[in-house]
Design an enzyme around this catalytic site. Structure first.
Site, PDB file in Angstrom:
ATOM      1  N   SER A 153       0.837  -1.203   0.000  1.00  0.00           N
ATOM      2  CA  SER A 153       0.000   0.000   0.000  1.00  0.00           C
ATOM      3  C   SER A 153       0.874   1.256   0.000  1.00  0.00           C
ATOM      4  CB  SER A 153      -0.945   0.037   1.208  1.00  0.00           C
ATOM      5  OG  SER A 153      -1.521   1.315   1.371  1.00  0.00           O
ATOM      6  N   TYR A 166      -2.865   1.267  10.556  1.00  0.00           N
ATOM      7  CA  TYR A 166      -2.652   0.796   9.181  1.00  0.00           C
ATOM      8  C   TYR A 166      -1.278   1.223   8.673  1.00  0.00           C
ATOM      9  CZ  TYR A 166      -3.771  -0.134   4.254  1.00  0.00           C
ATOM     10  OH  TYR A 166      -3.769  -0.611   2.966  1.00  0.00           O
TER      11      TYR A 166
END
Length: 261
Positions: A153, A166
């Protein structure tokens, strides 16, 4: 866990892959791209029903095994790789994709420990457990070797507001990728990472309505087709083991990431 086999041909022309988080989004898109290219794919995820939906979308002659598994649980991960080996004989590729963002919009000081732990268990511990199981299988099989591709990501590079769990796990995943890549060299295990920005999936649908920016404003962000991500993963997967894409960044061209927007 017991693998649920779909009515597919045994074996494939491009090797055997394990795809985690295969029941939706990027995982589903990558699994289907590999299946269309002739790979045999073990579809892993927490919900059997969505994995079965992925299998039903595959070409009729594709080879799949549906294996419900929670990647944060060591016993589930061991069972997943045992099922893949028993069904297909070996493992040539792991796409380490399962992940969760956690509760959105929660300031650091208000983030519950249980929410933090759930994100860490899934995104980091789960990635490690799957990589470890794949590594063991790839080291022992004949011919030796294989490839691991981690889904890092853009959060592996830079955070969004209120994304501490995250972002921390995705930064850690970069270190995991580098370490695995180094340690895999003697055994022909190639390890790389794909960092994805704004692929159109259910998880990113909110970006079409506006998401918080660093300056406190809400902004609608551009999206890209998830199929472009799947094709990139396939390219990385089908390189000979003598070549490796260490890090790839695939993003919607005009999303606010490079420079100031």
């Amino acid at each position: 866990m017991e693998a649920k086999e779909s009515a597919r041909r045994p074996g494939g022309t491009s090797g055997v892959a394990v795809v985690t988080g295969a029941g939706s989004g990027i995982g589903r898109a990558v699994a289907l791209e590999l299946l269309r290219a002739g790979w045999s794919v073990a579809l892993a995820g927490r919900r059997a029903a969505t994995l079965e939906e992925t299998a039903a979308l595959a070409p009729e002659d594709a080879a799949t095994a549906v294996v419900p598994a929670d990647v944060s649980r060591p016993d589930d991960v061991r069972a997943l790789f045992t099922a893949a080996r028993d069904r297909f004989g070996r493992v040539d590729l792991l796409f380490n994709n399962a992940g969760t963002f956690g509760p959105g919009g929660v300031p650091v000081e208000d983030l519950p420990y249980d929410a933090w732990r759930h994100v860490v268990d899934t995104n980091l511990h789960g990635a490690f457990l799957c990589a470890q199981a794949a590594y063991r299988q790839m080291k022992e099989q004949d011919p030796q070797g294989g490839r691991i591709i981690n889904n890092g990501s853009l959060a592996a590079h830079t955070p969004r507001p209120h994304s501490v769990a995250y972002t921390a796990t995705k930064h850690a995943l970069t270190g995991l990728t580098k370490s695995l890549s180094l340690d895999g060299r003697p055994y022909r295990i190639a390890v790389g990472q794909i960092d994805i920005g704004n692929a159109a999936t259910d998880m990113t649908a909110r970006m079409r309505e506006g998401v918080p920016q660093a300056n406190g404003e809400l902004a609608v962000e551009p999206m890209m087709d998830v199929a472009d991500v799947a094709r990139t993963v396939r390219h990385m997967a089908e390189l000979p083991l003598e070549a490796n894409v260490q890090f790839a960044t695939v993003l919607a061209t005009t999303m606010p990431y490079v420079g100031r927007g």
